[in-house]
Design a protein around this motif. Sequence first.
Motif, PDB file in Angstrom:
ATOM      1  N   PHE A   1       9.100  34.326  61.424  1.00 52.58           N
ATOM      2  CA  PHE A   1      10.255  35.140  61.792  1.00 52.58           C
ATOM      3  C   PHE A   1      11.455  34.832  60.886  1.00 52.58           C
ATOM      4  O   PHE A   1      12.164  35.740  60.443  1.00 52.58           O
ATOM      5  N   LEU A   2      11.682  33.564  60.621  1.00 50.99           N
ATOM      6  CA  LEU A   2      12.810  33.174  59.782  1.00 50.99           C
ATOM      7  C   LEU A   2      12.730  33.842  58.407  1.00 50.99           C
ATOM      8  O   LEU A   2      13.704  34.443  57.932  1.00 50.99           O
ATOM      9  N   ASN A   3      11.589  33.751  57.766  1.00 45.12           N
ATOM     10  CA  ASN A   3      11.439  34.320  56.429  1.00 45.12           C
ATOM     11  C   ASN A   3      11.524  35.841  56.455  1.00 45.12           C
ATOM     12  O   ASN A   3      12.107  36.454  55.547  1.00 45.12           O
ATOM     13  N   SER A   4      10.960  36.443  57.492  1.00 43.94           N
ATOM     14  CA  SER A   4      11.025  37.898  57.620  1.00 43.94           C
ATOM     15  C   SER A   4      12.471  38.361  57.817  1.00 43.94           C
ATOM     16  O   SER A   4      12.936  39.302  57.169  1.00 43.94           O
ATOM     17  N   ARG A   5      13.187  37.709  58.723  1.00 40.78           N
ATOM     18  CA  ARG A   5      14.575  38.085  58.989  1.00 40.78           C
ATOM     19  C   ARG A   5      15.460  37.853  57.770  1.00 40.78           C
ATOM     20  O   ARG A   5      16.333  38.671  57.461  1.00 40.78           O
TER      21      ARG A   5
ATOM     22  N   PHE B   1      20.731  37.727  63.679  1.00 39.42           N
ATOM     23  CA  PHE B   1      20.102  36.579  63.018  1.00 39.42           C
ATOM     24  C   PHE B   1      20.347  35.287  63.788  1.00 39.42           C
ATOM     25  O   PHE B   1      19.506  34.374  63.765  1.00 39.42           O
ATOM     26  N   ASP B   2      21.455  35.189  64.480  1.00 38.55           N
ATOM     27  CA  ASP B   2      21.795  33.961  65.211  1.00 38.55           C
ATOM     28  C   ASP B   2      20.818  33.632  66.328  1.00 38.55           C
ATOM     29  O   ASP B   2      20.842  32.517  66.869  1.00 38.55           O
ATOM     30  N   LYS B   3      19.949  34.570  66.691  1.00 39.64           N
ATOM     31  CA  LYS B   3      18.929  34.267  67.692  1.00 39.64           C
ATOM     32  C   LYS B   3      17.953  33.221  67.186  1.00 39.64           C
ATOM     33  O   LYS B   3      17.231  32.599  67.965  1.00 39.64           O
ATOM     34  N   GLU B   4      17.885  33.049  65.856  1.00 42.36           N
ATOM     35  CA  GLU B   4      16.981  32.059  65.275  1.00 42.36           C
ATOM     36  C   GLU B   4      17.111  30.704  65.971  1.00 42.36           C
ATOM     37  O   GLU B   4      16.121  30.095  66.374  1.00 42.36           O
ATOM     38  N   MET B   5      18.347  30.229  66.103  1.00 42.60           N
ATOM     39  CA  MET B   5      18.545  28.903  66.675  1.00 42.60           C
ATOM     40  C   MET B   5      18.267  28.883  68.176  1.00 42.60           C
ATOM     41  O   MET B   5      17.856  27.864  68.723  1.00 42.60           O
ATOM     42  N   ILE B   6      18.485  30.017  68.845  1.00 48.63           N
ATOM     43  CA  ILE B   6      18.144  30.082  70.270  1.00 48.63           C
ATOM     44  C   ILE B   6      16.656  29.852  70.454  1.00 48.63           C
ATOM     45  O   ILE B   6      16.217  29.007  71.251  1.00 48.63           O
ATOM     46  N   TYR B   7      15.853  30.591  69.708  1.00 48.48           N
ATOM     47  CA  TYR B   7      14.402  30.515  69.895  1.00 48.48           C
ATOM     48  C   TYR B   7      13.836  29.229  69.310  1.00 48.48           C
ATOM     49  O   TYR B   7      12.896  28.645  69.864  1.00 48.48           O
ATOM     50  N   ALA B   8      14.405  28.782  68.193  1.00 43.11           N
ATOM     51  CA  ALA B   8      13.911  27.529  67.615  1.00 43.11           C
ATOM     52  C   ALA B   8      14.146  26.364  68.565  1.00 43.11           C
ATOM     53  O   ALA B   8      13.262  25.516  68.777  1.00 43.11           O
TER      54      ALA B   8
ATOM     55  N   ALA C   1      22.661  31.079  54.504  1.00 45.32           N
ATOM     56  CA  ALA C   1      23.854  31.477  53.753  1.00 45.32           C
ATOM     57  C   ALA C   1      23.664  32.799  53.022  1.00 45.32           C
ATOM     58  O   ALA C   1      24.643  33.476  52.688  1.00 45.32           O
ATOM     59  N   ALA C   2      22.424  33.186  52.771  1.00 47.53           N
ATOM     60  CA  ALA C   2      22.145  34.426  52.039  1.00 47.53           C
ATOM     61  C   ALA C   2      22.016  35.633  52.964  1.00 47.53           C
ATOM     62  O   ALA C   2      21.851  36.760  52.493  1.00 47.53           O
ATOM     63  N   VAL C   3      22.099  35.409  54.266  1.00 51.14           N
ATOM     64  CA  VAL C   3      21.933  36.489  55.245  1.00 51.14           C
ATOM     65  C   VAL C   3      23.258  37.218  55.456  1.00 51.14           C
ATOM     66  O   VAL C   3      24.308  36.600  55.602  1.00 51.14           O
ATOM     67  N   ALA C   4      23.198  38.542  55.458  1.00 52.33           N
ATOM     68  CA  ALA C   4      24.396  39.350  55.707  1.00 52.33           C
ATOM     69  C   ALA C   4      24.812  39.209  57.165  1.00 52.33           C
ATOM     70  O   ALA C   4      23.987  39.348  58.068  1.00 52.33           O
ATOM     71  N   GLU C   5      26.077  38.929  57.377  1.00 52.80           N
ATOM     72  CA  GLU C   5      26.589  38.881  58.748  1.00 52.80           C
ATOM     73  C   GLU C   5      26.891  40.295  59.226  1.00 52.80           C
ATOM     74  O   GLU C   5      27.319  41.150  58.452  1.00 52.80           O
TER      75      GLU C   5
ATOM     76  N   TRP D   1      31.563  33.849  70.478  1.00 55.21           N
ATOM     77  CA  TRP D   1      31.346  34.630  69.265  1.00 55.21           C
ATOM     78  C   TRP D   1      32.674  35.059  68.648  1.00 55.21           C
ATOM     79  O   TRP D   1      33.503  35.673  69.304  1.00 55.21           O
ATOM     80  N   ARG D   2      32.868  34.754  67.352  1.00 51.96           N
ATOM     81  CA  ARG D   2      34.086  35.149  66.641  1.00 51.96           C
ATOM     82  C   ARG D   2      33.765  35.770  65.276  1.00 51.96           C
ATOM     83  O   ARG D   2      34.669  35.937  64.452  1.00 51.96           O
ATOM     84  N   LYS D   3      32.511  36.094  65.013  1.00 44.77           N
ATOM     85  CA  LYS D   3      32.135  36.595  63.692  1.00 44.77           C
ATOM     86  C   LYS D   3      32.498  38.053  63.488  1.00 44.77           C
ATOM     87  O   LYS D   3      32.727  38.493  62.354  1.00 44.77           O
ATOM     88  N   CYS D   4      32.503  38.832  64.546  1.00 42.54           N
ATOM     89  CA  CYS D   4      32.778  40.266  64.462  1.00 42.54           C
ATOM     90  C   CYS D   4      33.031  40.771  65.878  1.00 42.54           C
ATOM     91  O   CYS D   4      32.788  40.045  66.856  1.00 42.54           O
ATOM     92  N   PRO D   5      33.508  41.999  66.026  1.00 48.51           N
ATOM     93  CA  PRO D   5      33.640  42.550  67.381  1.00 48.51           C
ATOM     94  C   PRO D   5      32.289  42.643  68.085  1.00 48.51           C
ATOM     95  O   PRO D   5      31.248  42.807  67.439  1.00 48.51           O
ATOM     96  N   VAL D   6      32.329  42.540  69.412  1.00 50.92           N
ATOM     97  CA  VAL D   6      31.119  42.631  70.231  1.00 50.92           C
ATOM     98  C   VAL D   6      31.312  43.680  71.317  1.00 50.92           C
ATOM     99  O   VAL D   6      32.258  43.606  72.109  1.00 50.92           O
ATOM    100  N   ILE D   7      30.427  44.658  71.345  1.00 49.74           N
ATOM    101  CA  ILE D   7      30.388  45.628  72.440  1.00 49.74           C
ATOM    102  C   ILE D   7      29.337  45.146  73.425  1.00 49.74           C
ATOM    103  O   ILE D   7      28.168  44.977  73.059  1.00 49.74           O
ATOM    104  N   ARG D   8      29.740  44.928  74.652  1.00 51.24           N
ATOM    105  CA  ARG D   8      28.810  44.469  75.688  1.00 51.24           C
ATOM    106  C   ARG D   8      28.340  45.669  76.505  1.00 51.24           C
ATOM    107  O   ARG D   8      29.170  46.428  77.011  1.00 51.24           O
ATOM    108  N   LEU D   9      27.038  45.802  76.622  1.00 52.37           N
ATOM    109  CA  LEU D   9      26.453  46.926  77.350  1.00 52.37           C
ATOM    110  C   LEU D   9      25.536  46.419  78.446  1.00 52.37           C
ATOM    111  O   LEU D   9      24.668  45.575  78.198  1.00 52.37           O
ATOM    112  N   ASP D  10      25.711  46.930  79.640  1.00 52.77           N
ATOM    113  CA  ASP D  10      24.838  46.616  80.767  1.00 52.77           C
ATOM    114  C   ASP D  10      23.688  47.617  80.754  1.00 52.77           C
ATOM    115  O   ASP D  10      23.883  48.809  81.017  1.00 52.77           O
TER     116      ASP D  10
END
Length: 369
Positions: free
Chosen positions: A226-230, A251-258, A279-283, A331-340
């Motif tokens: 998954f890491l290499n694919s993402r 992409f930040d789910k990586e550390m959750i699942y790991a 570091a090469a992953v687009a935020e 989370w402070r990387k970008c705006p977040v829209i929360r949807l139920d």
Amino acid sequence: MKAGSQTTTAYVALGANLGDRKANIAAAARLLDASERITLTGVSTLVETEPLGPADEPEYINAVACIETDLSPQALFEKMVSIEDALGRVRGERWSARTIDLDLLLYGGELISTPALTVPHSRMHLRSFVLKGMCELNGELMHPVLKRSMNELAARLNGGDFSLSPDRPQLISIAGIIGVGKTTLAQGLAQALGCAMIAEAYDTNPYMPQVYAGRKDLALDSQLYFLNSRAEQLDKDKLAPGAVAVGDYVFDKEMIYATRTLSPEQLASYMPAHDAVAAAVAECVLAVYLHDSPPACLARIDLRNRPYEKGIDLPALEAFAQDYDRLFAGWRKCPVIRLDAGRFNCTDAAQVRILADEMRHYVWKSPEK
């Protein structure tokens, strides 16, 4: 103002980063109140912020003023410019330092688009220092375009201030636990926005079915796959700058699942690989946190009946839900829209189109020619 005259409630942003900043803000508020046909009804608490332009500029002090006026929007704008001039504003390049800056945020519920004036202010929903002041003055006020309250818009930023840039991929990431509807929503949004959709490589991961079946010895292989694919899908040198794309994961789910699925020894082997590509992953420029109760998600998982998901149980989903809540709480990387997902129907094209239209205000778009 003349007695009985029809007035409009307007909101003006005040900012300064040169000279006596607090005195400049106070002077601008006084001059607004002293102006004919304008009554100052409130000023928010001062907020100090870093500049959004060149990093070597002084910090800003910002506030929001609420006024009542019977001036037209254009006349009010001209009065604001005259106040800036009176307080020594020197007009230079965009983002340049200034003794005072006045921006018309809202003029009642009017929508204004002229060469000189755009109302609502086109970036107010990306600025916590603006929304904090708006929330203090009238948090339940609805944005006339986004149709969201100032309180909700402020919560999306979590205290951050953001700018839109054509120099980075306009990646929208959908986040949430398994079974919440991320892929369905991403597909609908990509269609509504007319952009590419990036799908997580679940179906091609040869290790995942065995991991879900209890083969913990293959967990590291699965996670590295998954890491290499993402990392390949989200490589910021491969995604086009300025182009919108919607991904069905963050992409930040990586550390959750790991952290949840790997043993300490496996995690120690995994981390160097993670750090080498992260570091090469687009935020993402916008995240959507799609959430629902773990039992509802488990019911969807059972309904779609994928063989490799047979080993997912409720305690696992509850643990992942807690991890996602923690991730987006800070989370402070970008705006977040929360949807139920219990209220928002990801399969309803009309609802998805409305959401897509709202998202257009959070991504960079080419100026109209």
